[in-house]
Design a protein around this motif. Structure first.
Motif, PDB file in Angstrom:
ATOM      1  N   PRO A 148       1.004  -1.295   0.105  1.00  0.00           N
ATOM      2  CA  PRO A 148       0.209  -0.252  -0.028  1.00  0.00           C
ATOM      3  C   PRO A 148       0.908   1.090   0.144  1.00  0.00           C
ATOM      4  CG  PRO A 148      -0.029  -1.123   2.135  1.00  0.00           C
ATOM      5  CD  PRO A 148       0.676  -2.017   1.263  1.00  0.00           C
ATOM      6  N   PRO A 149       0.363   2.164  -0.641  1.00  0.00           N
ATOM      7  CA  PRO A 149       1.115   3.557  -0.528  1.00  0.00           C
ATOM      8  C   PRO A 149       1.343   4.085   0.918  1.00  0.00           C
ATOM      9  CG  PRO A 149      -0.995   4.022  -1.567  1.00  0.00           C
ATOM     10  CD  PRO A 149      -0.719   2.356  -1.239  1.00  0.00           C
ATOM     11  N   GLU A 150       2.459   4.755   0.974  1.00  0.00           N
ATOM     12  CA  GLU A 150       2.791   5.256   2.434  1.00  0.00           C
ATOM     13  C   GLU A 150       1.914   6.612   2.435  1.00  0.00           C
ATOM     14  OE1 GLU A 150       6.769   5.709   2.870  1.00  0.00           O
ATOM     15  OE2 GLU A 150       7.228   3.516   2.776  1.00  0.00           O
ATOM     16  N   ILE A 151       1.277   6.604   3.569  1.00  0.00           N
ATOM     17  CA  ILE A 151       0.428   7.906   3.752  1.00  0.00           C
ATOM     18  C   ILE A 151       1.329   8.983   4.729  1.00  0.00           C
ATOM     19  CG2 ILE A 151      -1.586   9.038   4.713  1.00  0.00           C
ATOM     20  CD1 ILE A 151      -3.205   6.384   4.033  1.00  0.00           C
ATOM     21  N   THR A 152       1.616   9.935   3.986  1.00  0.00           N
ATOM     22  CA  THR A 152       2.346  11.008   4.912  1.00  0.00           C
ATOM     23  C   THR A 152       1.619  11.793   5.595  1.00  0.00           C
ATOM     24  OG1 THR A 152       2.743  12.527   3.038  1.00  0.00           O
ATOM     25  CG2 THR A 152       4.604  10.836   3.427  1.00  0.00           C
ATOM     26  N   THR A 153       1.822  12.149   7.087  1.00  0.00           N
ATOM     27  CA  THR A 153       0.862  13.055   7.808  1.00  0.00           C
ATOM     28  C   THR A 153       1.621  14.429   7.624  1.00  0.00           C
ATOM     29  OG1 THR A 153       0.459  11.381   9.298  1.00  0.00           O
ATOM     30  CG2 THR A 153       0.126  13.549   9.958  1.00  0.00           C
ATOM     31  N   PRO A 154       0.907  15.493   7.218  1.00  0.00           N
ATOM     32  CA  PRO A 154       1.653  16.817   6.997  1.00  0.00           C
ATOM     33  C   PRO A 154       1.817  17.509   8.403  1.00  0.00           C
ATOM     34  CG  PRO A 154      -0.786  16.898   6.764  1.00  0.00           C
ATOM     35  CD  PRO A 154      -0.588  15.276   6.781  1.00  0.00           C
ATOM     36  N   GLU A 155       2.936  17.982   8.443  1.00  0.00           N
ATOM     37  CA  GLU A 155       3.506  18.557   9.468  1.00  0.00           C
ATOM     38  C   GLU A 155       2.608  19.815   9.854  1.00  0.00           C
ATOM     39  OE1 GLU A 155       7.591  19.591   8.944  1.00  0.00           O
ATOM     40  OE2 GLU A 155       8.193  17.546   8.710  1.00  0.00           O
ATOM     41  N   PRO A 156       2.089  19.887  11.306  1.00  0.00           N
ATOM     42  CA  PRO A 156       1.549  21.014  11.681  1.00  0.00           C
ATOM     43  C   PRO A 156       2.156  22.310  11.465  1.00  0.00           C
ATOM     44  CG  PRO A 156       2.397  20.015  13.633  1.00  0.00           C
ATOM     45  CD  PRO A 156       2.614  19.356  12.696  1.00  0.00           C
ATOM     46  N   VAL A 157       1.421  23.217  11.141  1.00  0.00           N
ATOM     47  CA  VAL A 157       1.999  24.772  10.797  1.00  0.00           C
ATOM     48  C   VAL A 157       2.431  25.663  12.079  1.00  0.00           C
ATOM     49  CG1 VAL A 157       1.628  26.817   9.485  1.00  0.00           C
ATOM     50  CG2 VAL A 157       1.025  24.614   8.508  1.00  0.00           C
ATOM     51  N   PRO A 158       3.214  25.992  12.407  1.00  0.00           N
ATOM     52  CA  PRO A 158       3.656  26.690  13.574  1.00  0.00           C
ATOM     53  C   PRO A 158       2.854  27.853  13.677  1.00  0.00           C
ATOM     54  CG  PRO A 158       5.579  26.912  12.220  1.00  0.00           C
ATOM     55  CD  PRO A 158       4.519  26.005  11.642  1.00  0.00           C
ATOM     56  N   ALA A 159       2.301  28.028  14.914  1.00  0.00           N
ATOM     57  CA  ALA A 159       1.316  29.232  15.180  1.00  0.00           C
ATOM     58  C   ALA A 159       2.441  30.655  15.346  1.00  0.00           C
ATOM     59  CB  ALA A 159       0.391  29.050  16.464  1.00  0.00           C
ATOM     60  N   LEU A 160       1.650  31.631  14.589  1.00  0.00           N
ATOM     61  CA  LEU A 160       2.335  32.990  14.701  1.00  0.00           C
ATOM     62  C   LEU A 160       2.403  33.563  15.931  1.00  0.00           C
ATOM     63  CD1 LEU A 160       1.138  34.408  10.894  1.00  0.00           C
ATOM     64  CD2 LEU A 160       3.199  33.372  11.594  1.00  0.00           C
ATOM     65  N   PRO A 161       3.177  34.141  16.392  1.00  0.00           N
ATOM     66  CA  PRO A 161       3.378  34.800  17.616  1.00  0.00           C
ATOM     67  C   PRO A 161       2.362  35.969  17.738  1.00  0.00           C
ATOM     68  CG  PRO A 161       5.345  35.230  16.671  1.00  0.00           C
ATOM     69  CD  PRO A 161       4.704  34.451  15.605  1.00  0.00           C
TER      70      PRO A 161
END
Length: 215
Positions: A148-161
């Motif tokens: 099966p194809p590998e499903i990559t989890t997107p990295e969370p976008v860091p919150a802006l200060p």
């Protein structure tokens, strides 16, 4: 191994017809004033033109080939008819003498045109499509399932200060409190950020900070 010649009725008939036509052309040329070897050269010239036309017609049915075929056929057939008693060979008319005398130049022209006329080019054939063989499937060997194809989890976008709240001078807060009191007395509702920003002519973030202090 040499090929054997099969003698049949058609071959014998062709030899007889060719010999008679040859003799008639010779007799007509001799009666028109062509003596000696010249009289024998006329039937050879007519037959060679017929052969040249026949070779051209085997490869190309052009109008030029058909024209010279008719010319050679009329010369041969006309000599056969003329020697059949319809023409007095002892008193050949002048026009026939002119035709016989001009035949060598006419035959040379026809042979030259037939020999040097470019043959019509054959139409180009479209290239055959390349056949690709179908893949061979081995039914005895079980097929291995594809992983099966590998499903990559997107990295969370860091919150802006968050931007720090602007510093509000105390004098501006006092003036804003007066404006808010006057607005509450006149309308019966608390002043909002948009109204305070319009009344004081200050930026929106600064107006929001003042409203938060007045609450």
């Amino acid at each position: 191994m040499p090929r054997k010649i099969h003698v049949d009725a058609v071959l014998i008939q062709a030899v007889i017809a060719g010999a008679l036509s040859f003799a008639h052309l010779h007799d007509l040329a001799a009666a028109a004033g062509q003596s000696g070897w010249k009289a024998w050269a006329y039937p050879v010239s007519v037959d060679l033109l017929l052969v040249a036309v026949w070779r051209r017609l085997r490869t190309e049915r052009s109008k030029l080939a058909w024209f010279w075929f008719l010319v050679a056929l009329v010369a041969s057939l006309g000599a056969n008819i003329a020697t059949a008693g319809l023409l007095d060979l002892d008193h050949v008319p002048a026009w026939l003498r002119i035709l016989v005398a001009g035949w060598p130049a006419l035959a040379f022209l026809g042979g030259t045109l037939l020999a040097h006329q470019p043959a019509a080019s054959a139409p180009e054939l479209a290239p055959e499509p390349v056949s690709r063989s179908a893949p061979v499937i081995d039914l005895d060997r079980p097929e291995t399932p594809a992983p099966p194809p590998e499903i990559t989890t997107p990295e969370p976008v860091p919150a802006l200060p968050e931007a720090p709240a602007p510093a509000v001078p105390p004098a501006l807060v006092d003036h804003a409190r007066k404006v808010a009191t006057e607005h509450r007395t006149r309308t019966g509702a608390e002043i909002d950020t948009a109204t305070l920003r319009t009344r004081l002519g200050i930026p929106e973030d600064l107006a929001g900070a003042i409203v938060a202090q007045l609450a």
